[in-house]
Design an enzyme around this catalytic site. Sequence first.
Site, PDB file in Angstrom:
ATOM      1  N   THR A 185     -64.811 -52.487 -65.528  1.00  0.00           N
ATOM      2  CA  THR A 185     -63.863 -52.111 -64.480  1.00  0.00           C
ATOM      3  C   THR A 185     -62.618 -52.984 -64.657  1.00  0.00           C
ATOM      4  O   THR A 185     -62.700 -54.073 -65.225  1.00  0.00           O
ATOM      5  CB  THR A 185     -64.439 -52.370 -63.080  1.00  0.00           C
ATOM      6  OG1 THR A 185     -64.692 -53.771 -62.971  1.00  0.00           O
ATOM      7  CG2 THR A 185     -65.722 -51.617 -62.851  1.00  0.00           C
ATOM      8  N   GLU A 331     -67.885 -46.911 -62.160  1.00  0.00           N
ATOM      9  CA  GLU A 331     -69.310 -47.075 -61.838  1.00  0.00           C
ATOM     10  C   GLU A 331     -70.028 -45.733 -61.675  1.00  0.00           C
ATOM     11  O   GLU A 331     -71.246 -45.695 -61.528  1.00  0.00           O
ATOM     12  CB  GLU A 331     -69.450 -47.877 -60.532  1.00  0.00           C
ATOM     13  CG  GLU A 331     -69.088 -49.340 -60.647  1.00  0.00           C
ATOM     14  CD  GLU A 331     -67.604 -49.621 -60.426  1.00  0.00           C
ATOM     15  OE1 GLU A 331     -66.786 -48.694 -60.585  1.00  0.00           O
ATOM     16  OE2 GLU A 331     -67.272 -50.766 -60.082  1.00  0.00           O
TER      17      GLU A 331
HETATM   18  P1  ADP Z   1     -60.011 -49.123 -61.787  1.00  0.00           P
HETATM   19  O1  ADP Z   1     -58.813 -48.523 -61.102  1.00  0.00           O
HETATM   20  O2  ADP Z   1     -60.382 -50.471 -61.270  1.00  0.00           O
HETATM   21  O3  ADP Z   1     -60.033 -48.984 -63.253  1.00  0.00           O
HETATM   22  P2  ADP Z   1     -61.534 -46.834 -61.467  1.00  0.00           P
HETATM   23  O4  ADP Z   1     -60.776 -46.204 -62.554  1.00  0.00           O
HETATM   24  O5  ADP Z   1     -62.988 -46.810 -61.510  1.00  0.00           O
HETATM   25  O6  ADP Z   1     -61.214 -48.305 -61.317  1.00  0.00           O
HETATM   26  O7  ADP Z   1     -60.932 -46.303 -60.102  1.00  0.00           O
HETATM   27  C1  ADP Z   1     -61.712 -45.942 -59.013  1.00  0.00           C
HETATM   28  C2  ADP Z   1     -60.937 -45.916 -57.753  1.00  0.00           C
HETATM   29  O8  ADP Z   1     -59.777 -45.091 -57.830  1.00  0.00           O
HETATM   30  C3  ADP Z   1     -61.695 -45.351 -56.603  1.00  0.00           C
HETATM   31  O9  ADP Z   1     -62.579 -46.288 -56.049  1.00  0.00           O
HETATM   32  C4  ADP Z   1     -60.598 -44.939 -55.635  1.00  0.00           C
HETATM   33  O10 ADP Z   1     -60.143 -46.027 -54.868  1.00  0.00           O
HETATM   34  C5  ADP Z   1     -59.494 -44.523 -56.557  1.00  0.00           C
HETATM   35  N1  ADP Z   1     -59.459 -43.056 -56.647  1.00  0.00           N
HETATM   36  C6  ADP Z   1     -59.975 -42.285 -57.612  1.00  0.00           C
HETATM   37  N2  ADP Z   1     -59.748 -40.989 -57.362  1.00  0.00           N
HETATM   38  C7  ADP Z   1     -59.070 -40.923 -56.195  1.00  0.00           C
HETATM   39  C8  ADP Z   1     -58.562 -39.852 -55.369  1.00  0.00           C
HETATM   40  N3  ADP Z   1     -58.666 -38.570 -55.724  1.00  0.00           N
HETATM   41  N4  ADP Z   1     -57.954 -40.194 -54.211  1.00  0.00           N
HETATM   42  C9  ADP Z   1     -57.815 -41.485 -53.837  1.00  0.00           C
HETATM   43  N5  ADP Z   1     -58.269 -42.518 -54.567  1.00  0.00           N
HETATM   44  C10 ADP Z   1     -58.895 -42.252 -55.725  1.00  0.00           C
END
Ligand code: ADP
Length: 543
Positions: A185, A331
């Site tokens: 992450t 995750e």
């Molecule tokens: P990182 O940004 O740390 O690399 P991820 O790619 O796993 O982590 O991102 C996950 C997060 O992105 C989610 O927990 C959420 O907060 C945000 N996210 C993903 N899709 C959406 C969506 N459609 N609307 C709002 N937030 C989103």
Amino acid sequence: MNGLMMDRPLLISSIARHADRFHHEREIVSVTVDDPLHRTSWGTVIGRARQLANALGRLGLKQGDRVATLAWNDHRHLEIYYAVSGAGFVCHTINPRLFPEQLIFILNHAEDRWLFIDPLFMPLLEKLAAQVTGLEGVVVLTDEAHMPATNLENVHCYESFIAAEKSDYEWPDLDENAASALCYTSGTTGDPKGVLYSHRSTLLHAYAVLAPDVMGLSCRDSVLPVVPLFHVNAWGVPYAAAMCGAKLVLPGPKMADGEVLYRLMDSEDVNLALGVPTVWLALLQYTEKAGKRLDKLERTIIGGAAVPRMMIEAFRDRHGVEVRQGWGMTEMSPVGTVNTLKAGMELLSPEEKLDIGVKAGRGLFGCELRVMDDEGRELPWDGKSYGALQVRGPWVCSDYFKLEGNSESHTADGWFGTGDVAIIDAEGFVTITDRTKDVIKSGGEWISSIELENVIMSHPSVASAAVIGIAHEKWGERPLLVVVRKENANPGKQELLEFFNDKVVSWWIPNDVAFIDELPLTATGKIKKLDLRKQFADYRFPD
Ligand code: ADP
């Protein structure tokens, strides 16, 4: 009594075998450093993956050992996906946009033994190499003619590395629960954490995203994943496309180049494209400026951050393209929800459809969802109760790599805390109102920064925007709107704040506006609220 059915393991190598047998001729087009438009096919890619698996077999790796990649989306990266996992090793994709200290941490924490690297990232590796402890060798993803000069040791050229290998290879019979891939992450707080996927979780997730109301992938599709192979397996597209025989179009290092993306979509008949909102903003701006229309594109899946209403409208009205919003996270492999209309909803007005389209979507079969209040009670799906979103399912992580039992990420009854705050309505549509750490609490009530951002993004003078909470004497916290203006636009603060009238309740309207030239973005192209809050740490609202 057990059923009398075969117990065949769900393995990534079985997708490779299937793609080779059934869609060997289906095209894969890539932009690479050595070729602006490289053409190959699933058959050739899988054949070369078998050659690579033979080459890996000579390195003395044990099952489960990590082999890392630091690379863009192209056919060679795809070959590594199949060769490394298929042969029983763990394909550890690394996000090159992370900070150098994070990259060093990740390479060492994962104990990567070999690294496959895009030539463009060699200068980066040269800077880090002295602090990376376990790396035994490096393979550069190019041919001899394009090999960069380097003083690092044991560096090989990919094409030569596999050239002499036979394309016969017997994929090993692995346990379907064996680890297949690893992705960290981004770690906006603390060290990055490793999510370790299994063959089984990967296949179940790939089956799930194929479904008509998710990606709706078929052998007739030409798919452009602008989501990187270096982050969460490009949302599962490399596996799902191989399962069904879709054509793959891989943009290499040109992921943020609106013009190249447009050209690829046009010349390669791309009808499905996937990306985060910031990427599509660049594409929409390019098409607007150049007076182009996305004639061949039929639908796009946008996720990773909330999709602004104006983006759905622009795709629909200017290009005739359907936007499907998705939500998920590293995750979760990553897809948890996707937004498609339910039966009967096609009769709604365009505005009502947009009201639904801005939501994150409905849970996929296989991904259970629940929203909890602060006391750990489950909240109703009533379209207004908001709380912590938790998930459970066969492609959700059960723990983090080498942190087993220590991350406090899961509840005692086995659910994963996503760190998102959400509302679920009676039809099952999820709205993500914020990340827990971005929530703005005014007078004890929550204000959704995402909803405010969504509203202001429709203002014609706003290029991008973010809303953050700023300490306030009376209310605890109040929203500050931070705006990047469009070129040649000069909206006043009052004009922007008045734009919220009648669109949100009055006490949600930000107290002030700050203009900046650029928003800080994370390695995956999302707004870095933490940095923005730091930037405005000394800011005080005017009296
Ligand atoms: P990182 O940004 O740390 O690399 P991820 O790619 O796993 O982590 O991102 C996950 C997060 O992105 C989610 O927990 C959420 O907060 C945000 N996210 C993903 N899709 C959406 C969506 N459609 N609307 C709002 N937030 C989103």
